[in-house]
Design a protein around this motif. Structure first.
Motif, short mmCIF file in Angstrom:
data_model
loop_
_atom_site.label_atom_id
_atom_site.label_comp_id
_atom_site.label_asym_id
_atom_site.label_seq_id
_atom_site.Cartn_x
_atom_site.Cartn_y
_atom_site.Cartn_z
N PRO A 1 12.13 -52.11 19.39
CA PRO A 1 12.00 -50.53 19.92
C PRO A 1 10.75 -49.86 18.92
CG PRO A 1 13.72 -51.49 18.38
CD PRO A 1 13.17 -52.47 19.01
N ALA A 2 10.56 -48.77 19.60
CA ALA A 2 9.58 -47.76 18.81
C ALA A 2 9.97 -47.69 17.44
CB ALA A 2 9.31 -46.49 19.60
N ALA A 3 11.14 -47.65 17.19
CA ALA A 3 11.53 -47.25 15.66
C ALA A 3 11.05 -48.35 14.97
CB ALA A 3 12.93 -46.98 15.71
N ASN A 4 11.16 -49.74 15.23
CA ASN A 4 10.72 -50.86 14.42
C ASN A 4 9.47 -50.83 14.21
OD1 ASN A 4 13.53 -51.56 14.42
ND2 ASN A 4 13.24 -53.70 15.49
N ILE A 5 8.69 -50.55 15.48
CA ILE A 5 6.98 -50.70 15.27
C ILE A 5 6.67 -49.59 14.09
CG2 ILE A 5 5.06 -50.06 16.57
CD1 ILE A 5 6.43 -51.57 19.18
N ALA A 6 7.26 -48.29 14.39
CA ALA A 6 6.91 -47.46 13.41
C ALA A 6 7.11 -47.81 12.02
CB ALA A 6 7.76 -46.13 14.01
N LYS A 7 8.25 -48.37 11.81
CA LYS A 7 8.58 -48.85 10.28
C LYS A 7 7.45 -49.65 9.94
CE LYS A 7 13.39 -48.60 9.47
NZ LYS A 7 14.75 -49.23 9.39
N VAL B 1 6.75 -50.75 6.05
CA VAL B 1 8.18 -50.84 5.71
C VAL B 1 8.62 -51.96 6.41
CG1 VAL B 1 10.46 -49.56 5.87
CG2 VAL B 1 8.37 -48.34 5.44
N PRO B 2 9.45 -52.92 5.48
CA PRO B 2 9.83 -54.22 6.12
C PRO B 2 11.01 -53.66 6.83
CG PRO B 2 9.40 -54.39 3.49
CD PRO B 2 9.19 -52.99 4.08
N LEU B 3 11.35 -54.44 7.89
CA LEU B 3 12.42 -54.41 8.82
C LEU B 3 13.74 -54.95 8.08
CD1 LEU B 3 11.39 -55.48 12.36
CD2 LEU B 3 11.74 -53.15 11.39
N GLN B 4 14.77 -54.51 8.19
CA GLN B 4 16.05 -54.97 7.63
C GLN B 4 16.84 -55.54 8.84
OE1 GLN B 4 16.60 -54.66 4.49
NE2 GLN B 4 14.67 -53.62 4.33
N ASP B 5 17.79 -56.50 8.36
CA ASP B 5 18.51 -57.11 9.47
C ASP B 5 19.16 -56.08 10.60
OD1 ASP B 5 18.18 -59.62 8.56
OD2 ASP B 5 20.15 -59.66 7.52
N GLU B 6 19.64 -55.03 10.11
CA GLU B 6 20.14 -54.14 11.23
C GLU B 6 19.18 -53.63 12.16
OE1 GLU B 6 19.32 -51.77 7.34
OE2 GLU B 6 20.45 -53.59 7.82
N ASP B 7 17.88 -53.71 11.73
CA ASP B 7 16.90 -53.58 12.74
C ASP B 7 16.59 -54.70 13.78
OD1 ASP B 7 15.84 -50.87 11.31
OD2 ASP B 7 15.14 -52.27 9.71
N ARG B 8 16.77 -55.59 13.13
CA ARG B 8 16.41 -56.93 13.87
C ARG B 8 17.34 -57.48 14.90
NH1 ARG B 8 14.48 -58.53 8.44
NH2 ARG B 8 12.18 -58.70 8.68
N SER C 1 6.80 -59.90 1.97
CA SER C 1 8.15 -59.94 2.42
C SER C 1 8.65 -60.79 3.41
CB SER C 1 8.52 -58.49 2.82
OG SER C 1 7.86 -58.12 3.91
N GLN C 2 7.43 -61.26 4.40
CA GLN C 2 7.88 -62.23 5.26
C GLN C 2 8.25 -63.56 4.65
OE1 GLN C 2 5.68 -62.15 8.89
NE2 GLN C 2 7.31 -60.76 9.76
N LEU C 3 7.34 -63.92 3.83
CA LEU C 3 7.49 -65.17 3.12
C LEU C 3 8.57 -65.31 2.46
CD1 LEU C 3 3.60 -65.70 2.00
CD2 LEU C 3 4.67 -67.02 3.80
N ALA C 4 9.03 -64.36 1.70
CA ALA C 4 10.24 -64.17 1.01
C ALA C 4 11.48 -64.40 1.81
CB ALA C 4 10.39 -62.87 0.02
N LEU D 1 12.55 -65.58 11.18
CA LEU D 1 12.38 -66.26 9.83
C LEU D 1 13.73 -66.58 9.13
CD1 LEU D 1 10.22 -63.27 8.63
CD2 LEU D 1 9.57 -65.38 9.47
N LYS D 2 14.89 -66.21 9.81
CA LYS D 2 16.24 -66.56 9.02
C LYS D 2 17.00 -67.64 10.04
CE LYS D 2 17.10 -62.63 6.12
NZ LYS D 2 18.13 -61.54 5.82
N ARG D 3 17.60 -68.49 9.33
CA ARG D 3 18.51 -69.31 10.20
C ARG D 3 19.49 -68.59 11.06
NH1 ARG D 3 17.84 -72.31 5.88
NH2 ARG D 3 19.72 -71.25 4.37
#
Length: 181
Positions: A41-47, A52-59, A133-136, A87-89
Motif C-alpha cells: 500500500p502507498a503508506a508502506n512505500i512512503a515509510k 523508516v523500516p516497516l513493522q509487522d503490522e505494516d507487513r 535492518s533487513q539483515l537483522a 524475511l521471517k519464518r
C-alpha cells in the motif's frame, strides 16, 4: 513428478537480485511473474522512501494480499514466480498457505556485495540505509523448509547459472508450467 500450480518465491534482502532472478525464471519457465513491491500500500512505500523500516503490522496485510494473488493464480492452474523479501519464518508460513506448491528461493550474499548492488540501482524506493535492518530481521530458511524443497542460493553466480541450478534442483520443465489437476 507432477505438482499442482507451483509458486517460486524469490526471497532475500533488498539488493540481493530478486527481481533479476525472478524475471529470468519467468522467461525460462513461461510462468507469470509478480513483484511483491507492487502489492505494498502507498503508506508502506512512503515509510520506506523516508528510510523508516516497516513493522509487522505494516507487513501482514501486504503478505496476505500476495498470498491471495498466488491462490487466485493457482485456481486458474497457473504457476508463478514472485519476488518477496519473506524475511521471517512467520511471513513464509503465511505465504505457504497459498493454494499450490510454494517453494522459497533464498538469495544469500554478503552485506558488502548487497550494499554495492543497492547503491548502483536507480529508481527504487528502498534506500541502502535500510539494509542493516533487513539483515537483522532476516531469518534464514530452516532445515524443515530446505527439506520441503526450498533452496538457499549464493548470489555470486550469474543469473543464468542460478536459473539453471533452480530448474535442475526442482526438476522443472523449462517452458511448461505445471498445471493444476
Amino acid at each position: 513428478m507432477q505438482y499442482p500450480a507451483t509458486h517460486l518465491v524469490v526471497m532475500g534482502v533488498a539488493g540481493s537480485g530478486k527481481s533479476t532472478l525472478a524475471a529470468a525464471l519467468s522467461q525460462q519457465l513461461g510462468w507469470a511473474c509478480a513483484e511483491a513491491d507492487e502489492f505494498h500500500p502507498a503508506a508502506n512505500i512512503a515509510k520506506m522512501s523516508q528510510g523508516v523500516p516497516l513493522q509487522d503490522e505494516d507487513r501482514w496485510p501486504w503478505l496476505e494480499e500476495i498470498r491471495d494473488w498466488m491462490t487466485a493464480q493457482a485456481a486458474g492452474g497457473e504457476s508463478t514466480v514472485l519476488t518477496c523479501s519473506a524475511l521471517k519464518r512467520g511471513y513464509r508460513e503465511l505465504l505457504s498457505s497459498a493454494d499450490g506448491r510454494v517453494v522459497f528461493l533464498h538469495l544469500d550474499g554478503g552485506a558488502e556485495l548487497i550494499s554495492q548492488r543497492m547503491q548502483g540501482r536507480e529508481g527504487h524506493f528502498m534506500p541502502p540505509t535500510l539494509l542493516p535492518s533487513q539483515l537483522a530481521t532476516l531469518e534464514p530458511l530452516t532445515p524443515k523448509e530446505l527439506d520441503a524443497g526450498s533452496l538457499r542460493l549464493d548470489i555470486s553466480p550469474a543469473p543464468e547459472e542460478l536459473v539453471a541450478a533452480v530448474v535442475q534442483a526442482l526438476n522443472l520443465p523449462a517452458g511448461q508450467a505445471p498445471r493444476a489437476s
